[in-house]
Structures are given as C-alpha cells and as structure tokens.
Design a protein around this motif. Sequence first.
Motif, short mmCIF file in Angstrom:
data_model
loop_
_atom_site.label_atom_id
_atom_site.label_comp_id
_atom_site.label_asym_id
_atom_site.label_seq_id
_atom_site.Cartn_x
_atom_site.Cartn_y
_atom_site.Cartn_z
N GLN A 175 45.32 43.01 50.31
CA GLN A 175 45.48 43.23 49.00
C GLN A 175 44.40 41.57 48.00
O GLN A 175 44.88 40.64 48.97
N ARG A 176 44.82 42.42 47.09
CA ARG A 176 43.89 41.53 46.21
C ARG A 176 44.24 41.63 44.66
O ARG A 176 44.75 42.61 43.95
N ASP A 177 44.14 39.98 43.85
CA ASP A 177 44.46 40.32 42.11
C ASP A 177 42.81 40.38 41.54
O ASP A 177 41.82 39.26 42.13
N PHE A 178 42.92 41.48 41.18
CA PHE A 178 41.58 41.57 39.75
C PHE A 178 42.50 41.49 38.41
O PHE A 178 43.58 41.54 37.88
N VAL A 179 40.94 41.17 37.74
CA VAL A 179 41.90 40.67 35.88
C VAL A 179 41.10 41.77 35.96
O VAL A 179 39.93 42.45 35.73
N GLY A 200 32.69 34.31 38.36
CA GLY A 200 32.91 33.28 39.58
C GLY A 200 34.34 34.23 39.96
O GLY A 200 35.39 33.39 40.59
N THR A 201 34.90 35.25 39.14
CA THR A 201 36.29 36.02 38.63
C THR A 201 36.34 37.56 39.24
O THR A 201 35.33 37.90 38.91
#
Length: 75
Positions: free
Chosen positions: A35-39, A64-65
């Motif tokens: 699982q990961r948060d993405f912008v 960096g994001t």
Amino acid sequence: LQGFSIRGKIIAPPTAAGTLRVAHYEVTGIFDEGQRDFVVAPDVVTPPNVTGREFLGRFERRAGTWVLFSVPSAA
C-alpha cells in the motif's frame, strides 16, 4: 511513455491534501507489492465512488514525491 505503469486498487478516496491510498502489485525495481499514498491532481480521480475501484495507471517521481497522474481504465 511518461512514468511507470501501475496496477492497483483504490483503498481510500482522495484526501483534502491531494493524496490517494492505493493497494498495488509489485512494480519491479521500484516498489514491492503493498500500500502506498500517491499525490494526485483533483481531476485524476473523481470521488465519492472510487474506493474499491481497480485501475491501470501511470506514476512518476516529481520533486521527491510519487505522483499518480493517470488512472484511465478499470483493470
């Protein structure tokens, strides 16, 4: 093509801060399965009925994001 391919499932709708939580398959050499948060930009995924949606998309690293910038179709 720009960025990297990713296949996953949206597990939380976009937040006010512009992030989207995704459960994804392994992206060889970049991410293990997890699982990961993405912008995300507001027009990439339209709430409210997105939780649970499977998708094929594209992401890249910007300043960096990790940014998910394309979620064109259901998987």
